[in-house]
Design an enzyme around this catalytic site. Structure first.
Site, mmCIF file in Angstrom:
data_model
loop_
_atom_site.group_PDB
_atom_site.id
_atom_site.type_symbol
_atom_site.label_atom_id
_atom_site.label_comp_id
_atom_site.label_asym_id
_atom_site.label_seq_id
_atom_site.Cartn_x
_atom_site.Cartn_y
_atom_site.Cartn_z
ATOM 1 N N ASN A 154 -4.852 2.133 -1.571
ATOM 2 C CA ASN A 154 -5.419 0.780 -1.749
ATOM 3 C C ASN A 154 -6.245 0.665 -3.025
ATOM 4 O OD1 ASN A 154 -7.714 2.231 -0.824
ATOM 5 N ND2 ASN A 154 -8.675 0.274 -0.347
ATOM 6 N N THR A 210 4.170 0.864 21.448
ATOM 7 C CA THR A 210 5.441 1.511 21.099
ATOM 8 C C THR A 210 5.141 2.986 20.882
ATOM 9 O OG1 THR A 210 5.879 -0.533 19.902
ATOM 10 C CG2 THR A 210 7.436 1.281 19.548
ATOM 11 N N GLY A 264 -3.569 1.685 18.688
ATOM 12 C CA GLY A 264 -2.694 1.163 17.638
ATOM 13 C C GLY A 264 -2.131 2.289 16.791
ATOM 14 N N LYS A 302 0.811 -1.221 0.000
ATOM 15 C CA LYS A 302 0.000 0.000 0.000
ATOM 16 C C LYS A 302 0.847 1.275 0.000
ATOM 17 C CE LYS A 302 -4.116 -1.884 2.203
ATOM 18 N NZ LYS A 302 -5.176 -1.693 3.200
ATOM 19 N N LYS A 312 5.905 5.245 17.592
ATOM 20 C CA LYS A 312 5.043 5.209 16.385
ATOM 21 C C LYS A 312 3.840 6.132 16.553
ATOM 22 C CE LYS A 312 5.778 0.363 15.300
ATOM 23 N NZ LYS A 312 5.002 -0.845 15.121
ATOM 24 N N GLY A 357 -0.249 0.784 10.126
ATOM 25 C CA GLY A 357 -0.731 1.333 8.853
ATOM 26 C C GLY A 357 -2.197 1.737 8.911
HETATM 27 P P1 ATR Z 1 -1.504 -2.589 10.212
HETATM 28 O O1 ATR Z 1 -0.774 -2.084 9.014
HETATM 29 O O2 ATR Z 1 -2.544 -3.652 9.894
HETATM 30 O O3 ATR Z 1 -2.046 -1.514 11.087
HETATM 31 P P2 ATR Z 1 0.949 -2.989 11.613
HETATM 32 O O4 ATR Z 1 1.526 -1.836 10.877
HETATM 33 O O5 ATR Z 1 1.764 -4.211 11.753
HETATM 34 O O6 ATR Z 1 -0.442 -3.439 11.038
HETATM 35 O O7 ATR Z 1 0.562 -2.447 13.066
HETATM 36 C C1 ATR Z 1 0.110 -3.263 14.017
HETATM 37 C C2 ATR Z 1 -0.325 -2.417 15.236
HETATM 38 O O8 ATR Z 1 -0.892 -3.310 16.166
HETATM 39 C C3 ATR Z 1 0.801 -1.694 15.948
HETATM 40 O O9 ATR Z 1 0.302 -0.508 16.507
HETATM 41 C C4 ATR Z 1 1.157 -2.691 17.056
HETATM 42 O O10 ATR Z 1 1.748 -2.121 18.180
HETATM 43 P P3 ATR Z 1 3.350 -1.825 18.198
HETATM 44 O O11 ATR Z 1 3.541 -0.613 17.344
HETATM 45 O O12 ATR Z 1 3.694 -1.569 19.613
HETATM 46 O O13 ATR Z 1 4.012 -3.058 17.644
HETATM 47 C C5 ATR Z 1 -0.216 -3.165 17.414
HETATM 48 N N1 ATR Z 1 -0.261 -4.453 18.095
HETATM 49 C C6 ATR Z 1 -0.078 -5.669 17.545
HETATM 50 N N2 ATR Z 1 -0.246 -6.633 18.479
HETATM 51 C C7 ATR Z 1 -0.546 -6.005 19.654
HETATM 52 C C8 ATR Z 1 -0.829 -6.431 20.983
HETATM 53 N N3 ATR Z 1 -0.835 -7.722 21.304
HETATM 54 N N4 ATR Z 1 -1.089 -5.504 21.918
HETATM 55 C C9 ATR Z 1 -1.088 -4.199 21.595
HETATM 56 N N5 ATR Z 1 -0.826 -3.716 20.361
HETATM 57 C C10 ATR Z 1 -0.554 -4.609 19.399
#
Ligand code: ATR
Length: 291
Positions: A92, A157, A131, A71, A160, A134
């Site tokens: 997309n 995190t 979250g 994307k 981000k 992306g």
């Molecule tokens: P997408 O593009 O689908 O949003 P991504 O870029 O991989 O997927 O982002 C995943 C998000 O889910 C991130 O914000 C991640 O948190 P981190 O930035 O700290 O990694 C979050 N995430 C994934 N698993 C998680 C969990 N078990 N608890 C809390 N946040 C989670």
């Protein structure tokens, strides 16, 4: 389906693409609207992405969807990009124009269409977004664009969340988004909020997890929107519902991102009855796949 000399091609670029619901959406729309088009998924290697986009234009492919993991990468190969998509940093949907493709982000537009249809007004609203991946960028952009008063952006995190906040606040020249560590949610002023869950936490098969497990958090929620649609009800939705919130999953966002892409490709407007028909078909396919 009658494929003949007039049939136009639509498709999806991604990797993997085997579990996509997009063919159901687009091929059903073509059937209902009696438009001579076929939609096919293409599994594309990263090294081939540029030549695929060029080749698609050469073949006269009318429109393409783009999914994970391309994307963002695809933006470099387009002749034009819609302002919102550029700001979100994700495209997309590709629409054939003079000399190539123009990119849009119909994920954001699809979510907006869903919440408007559900009677949720973002204007002046206080929002929590969980979250900072992306999908989060599109949700935070939507909140800022359509008038949310405040967005608390929670992420494990924090860096981000800070990145997205700085980006959106500077674009809209306003201090709308406040980044926070996910565990610091209790620092948010006590109130009821519209909450978007944008992480992959809770997605099938990890159905027994939610990014925030503490039930106290759910006292902050008046409306919960999870962008996950499999399972139909996530743990985040269950916890929100138990605390008295209205809850929505991500299936209508998926539906409307497809509907809006189809509208862009064909310059048509698709009514709600047709959208409902497509939604039922999508639910049927998901149930079938789960069997
Ligand atoms: P997408 O593009 O689908 O949003 P991504 O870029 O991989 O997927 O982002 C995943 C998000 O889910 C991130 O914000 C991640 O948190 P981190 O930035 O700290 O990694 C979050 N995430 C994934 N698993 C998680 C969990 N078990 N608890 C809390 N946040 C989670």
């Amino acid at each position: 389906m009658n494929i003949d000399g007039y049939t136009q091609l639509l498709g999806l670029l991604g990797n993997p693409v085997k579990h996509t619901l997009s063919p159901v959406i687009h091929n059903s729309l073509s059937e209902i609207l009696n438009i001579n088009e076929v939609y096919v998924p293409f599994c594309v290697d990263r090294n081939d992405l540029q030549s695929v986009v060029k080749g698609a234009y050469g073949l006269g492919i009318l429109g393409l969807n783009v999914t994970v993991p391309y994307k963002n990468d695809v933006i470099s190969y387009l002749v034009d990009v819609d302002e919102a998509a550029l700001q979100i940093g994700a495209v997309n949907t590709l629409v054939k124009v003079e000399g190539g493709y123009k990119g849009y982000n119909t994920d954001m537009l699809g979510l907006y269409r869903e919440i408007i249809n559900e009677g949720i007004d973002l204007n002046g609203e206080q929002v929590i977004v969980i979250g900072a991946g992306g999908a989060s960028k599109a949700v935070v952009y939507m909140c800022a664009k359509y008038g949310a008063k405040k967005v608390y952006l929670l992420n494990r995190t924090i860096e981000k969340a800070i990145d997205i906040s700085e980006n959106i606040n500077s674009h809209f020249c306003k201090d709308i988004v406040t980044p926070m560590e996910i565990d610091d949610y209790n620092l948010i002023p006590k109130n009821k909020y519209l909450v978007f869950q944008t992480t992959s936490c809770g997605l099938h098969p990890n159905v027994d997890s939610s990014p925030i497990e503490n039930v106290d958090f759910y006292n902050y929620v008046h409306t919960a929107v999870d962008i996950i649609y499999r399972p139909e009800e996530t743990k985040f939705m269950r916890l929100s519902k138990s605390a008295g919130a209205k809850v929505y999953n991500g299936l209508k966002m998926l539906l409307y991102q497809g509907v809006i892409a189809y509208e862009l490709w064909n310059n048509v407007s698709i009514d709600e009855d047709t959208c409902e028909t497509i939604l039922c078909q999508m639910i049927g396919v998901i149930k079938n796949n789960d069997r």
